[in-house]
Design an enzyme around this catalytic site. Structure first.
Site, PDB file in Angstrom:
ATOM      1  N   ILE A   9       2.410  -0.914   0.608  1.00 37.03           N
ATOM      2  CA  ILE A   9       1.389  -1.537   1.475  1.00 37.03           C
ATOM      3  C   ILE A   9       1.611  -3.053   1.525  1.00 37.03           C
ATOM      4  CG2 ILE A   9      -1.087  -1.986   1.768  1.00 37.03           C
ATOM      5  CD1 ILE A   9      -1.658   0.589   0.262  1.00 37.03           C
ATOM      6  N   GLY A  68       6.383   4.798  -6.088  1.00 32.68           N
ATOM      7  CA  GLY A  68       7.434   5.731  -5.701  1.00 32.68           C
ATOM      8  C   GLY A  68       8.643   5.008  -5.134  1.00 32.68           C
ATOM      9  N   LYS A 114      -2.472  -6.379 -11.022  1.00 32.07           N
ATOM     10  CA  LYS A 114      -2.295  -6.529  -9.567  1.00 32.07           C
ATOM     11  C   LYS A 114      -3.501  -7.247  -8.957  1.00 32.07           C
ATOM     12  CE  LYS A 114       0.479  -2.319  -9.247  1.00 32.07           C
ATOM     13  NZ  LYS A 114       0.370  -0.846  -9.164  1.00 32.07           N
ATOM     14  N   ARG A 155      20.965  -1.685 -17.709  1.00 33.49           N
ATOM     15  CA  ARG A 155      20.992  -1.687 -19.178  1.00 33.49           C
ATOM     16  C   ARG A 155      22.127  -0.810 -19.681  1.00 33.49           C
ATOM     17  NH1 ARG A 155      15.309  -0.129 -21.075  1.00 33.49           N
ATOM     18  NH2 ARG A 155      15.791   1.423 -19.495  1.00 33.49           N
ATOM     19  N   GLY A 170       2.625  -1.176  -3.974  1.00 32.36           N
ATOM     20  CA  GLY A 170       3.847  -0.494  -3.522  1.00 32.36           C
ATOM     21  C   GLY A 170       4.220  -0.806  -2.085  1.00 32.36           C
ATOM     22  N   VAL A 183      13.025   2.186  -8.442  1.00 35.69           N
ATOM     23  CA  VAL A 183      12.929   1.325  -7.255  1.00 35.69           C
ATOM     24  C   VAL A 183      14.313   0.824  -6.835  1.00 35.69           C
ATOM     25  CG1 VAL A 183      11.769  -0.660  -6.233  1.00 35.69           C
ATOM     26  CG2 VAL A 183      10.628   0.613  -8.055  1.00 35.69           C
ATOM     27  N   GLU A 219       6.449  -8.883  -2.673  1.00 36.75           N
ATOM     28  CA  GLU A 219       5.581  -7.949  -1.939  1.00 36.75           C
ATOM     29  C   GLU A 219       5.388  -6.626  -2.682  1.00 36.75           C
ATOM     30  OE1 GLU A 219       3.951  -8.271   1.391  1.00 36.75           O
ATOM     31  OE2 GLU A 219       2.987  -6.726   0.169  1.00 36.75           O
TER      32      GLU A 219
END
Ligand code: NAP
Ligand code: HSE
Length: 436
Positions: free
Chosen positions: A139, A305, A208, A48, A137, A17, A132
């Site tokens: 949406i 994704g 979620k 990291r 993801g 991401v 959000e």
């Protein structure tokens, strides 16, 4: 455009991401500046392993392992925090809030387990947390609940909230691939969590759903208190049989008001093949949300994704830059003070069910199962067993699919406990609710 101010940003975590965030910042600076009214300036990146080879060039920024480089930079106002898991994400975000930084995160596992702690700390410090990207993801479901639907009492939220498991279920059926092959592909595409068990055992979708339930109904529920089941025991056979009966199997997450209580569940579910949720394939997510004034809204799109999730993260950054995020966050906290709604007892959940048994191909096996169901008050709607080989002995195995009429979770649990004792069982018992 006339001279605009800078908004200094830090980025912690530059994996799937985070890389997407960097890519959009690089590809659309003018669009973002217009939307935000400020130039979004990424100043530092913390990861990291700074030595890791990455598929995006980060040479324009200082990259280190040192969170204090961001904490002590007075020109960084907000930090995009894209590290998964609980620790060190939790303590990192706490340090950032305490240092006066606002935070944008996509970490649903953390918000599920420590959301109340982090939100209350942010409130006490006058800071904002945006999230959000943590649910569904790309949406905009958090924004829908927190802003667009604020004039509604929410009646129900139902949908597909995990892209990896939806990808697996869709691909297994469409390409006749095995569960293991498809899971590997989902991991390679960056959909899966670092621990993909959370995707397939229903934990990620449940976390979620719990976040949405808190926002929509002002009610906190724990994973242990809801009916939760994963997709890991579903076989291609189940997907094919369901398809032949006119259904698709989806990992359905649902939170709805029912008889004054709240029903919350995450379960692989047979849904009629022509429903929008059944037509949601690949890593897509789907959310149907019903408000008492607006009726049912349906949202679908990429649930996981790189770029879809980064799109949601940057929408948060723009909201933050314009000041909208602080207003929404404050309103969201006010809504959390509602009286919680009691959960419906799990035993009372009432649905039709798909039951699949792998049993010895011997006399009286079907009769035993039918007898147990009947004695527990469960009425059978259809029975299916494909013809088995006539071996002339008792060594064969039969697969038996029984569809029931509506019955309660309590009756099913009682029947299942009895069926589990049958010596004729030759494999795991699969059961899924049916949503017509
Ligand atoms: P990822 O690819 O595994 O990336 C995680 C990043 O965090 C890596 O860059 C890693 O550094 C960094 N990191 C790990 N430990 C760190 C530490 N102690 N200090 C600093 N950086 C550290 O994960 P991701 O898929 O981008 O997911 C990030 C978050 O977004 C997770 O909470 C996930 O649940 C959520 N999310 C993901 C998706 C998705 O589609 N992938 C969608 C929605 C939400 P290195 O690169 O050096 O290893
Ligand atoms: N692993 C998650 C999924 C990422 O597959 O849906 C998006 O939250």
């Amino acid at each position: 455009m006339s001279e605009v101010a800078n908004l200094g940003l830090g980025l912690v975590g530059c994996g799937t991401v985070g890389t997407g965030v960097v890519r959009i910042l690089q590809s659309s600076p003018d669009l973002l500046t217009r939307q935000a009214g400020k130039r979004l300036t990424l100043r530092r990146i913390v990861v990291r392993d700074p030595g890791k080879v990455r598929d995006t060039d980060l040479s324009a920024w200082p990259v280190s392992t040192d969170l204090t480089s961001i904490i002590s930079d007075p020109d960084i106002h907000a930090v995009i925090h894209l590290v998964g898991g609980i620790e060190p994400a939790r303590s990192g975000i706490i340090s950032l809030l305490q240092a006066g930084k606002d935070v944008i995160t996509a970490n649903k596992a953390l918000l599920y387990s420590h959301g109340e702690e982090l939100f209350s700390l942010a409130k006490s410090l006058g800071r904002t947390i945006c999230f959000e990207a943590a649910v569904a993801g790309g949406i905009p479901i958090i924004s829908a609940v927190n802003t667009a639907l604020t004039a509604n009492e929410i009646v129900s939220i139902e949908g597909i909230l995990n892209g990896t498991s939806n990808f697996i279920l869709s691909r297994m059926l469409d390409r006749r691939q095995t569960y293991e092959e498809v899971l590997q592909e989902a991991q390679a595409r960056g959909y899966a969590e670092a621990d993909p068990a959370m995707d397939v055992d229903g934990t990620d979708a449940a976390q979620k759903l719990v976040i949405l339930t808190r926002l929509a109904f002002g009610t906190s529920v724990s994973l242990d208190s809801i009916v939760r089941q994963g997709i890991q025991h579903i076989e291609l056979l189940d997907l094919i049989v369901a398809a032949e009966l006119g259904y698709r199997i989806k990992l359905l997450a649902a939170s709805r008001l029912s008889q004054g209580g709240l029903e919350v569940s995450v379960q692989p579910t047979l849904v009629r093949a022509d429903r929008s949720v059944a037509l949601t394939s690949g890593a897509a997510n789907f959310v149907a949300i019903e408000g008492n004034a607006v009726g049912v809204l349906k949202l679908s799109g990429a649930g996981a994704g790189q770029l879809p999730t980064a799109s949601a993260v940057l929408a948060d950054v723009v909201d933050y830059a314009t000041g909208r995020a602080a207003l929404t966050f404050a309103a969201m906290l006010r809504m959390q003070d509602r009286t919680p709604i009691a959960l419906q007892p799990q035993e009372e959940l009432t649905r039709r069910q798909y039951l699949r048994f792998t049993v010895a191909d011997q006399p009286h096996v079907l009769a035993d199962i039918a007898d147990i169901l009947g004695r527990n008050g469960i009425s059978i709607s259809s029975v299916r067993q494909d013809e088995t080989e006539d071996r002339g002995d008792d060594t064969g195995v039969a697969r038996l699919v029984i569809m029931t009429h509506r019955t309660t979770e309590g009756r099913l649990r009682a029947a299942d406990a009895e069926i589990a004792e049958l010596r004729s069982l030759r494999g795991p018992r699969i059961r899924m609710p049916i949503s017509d």
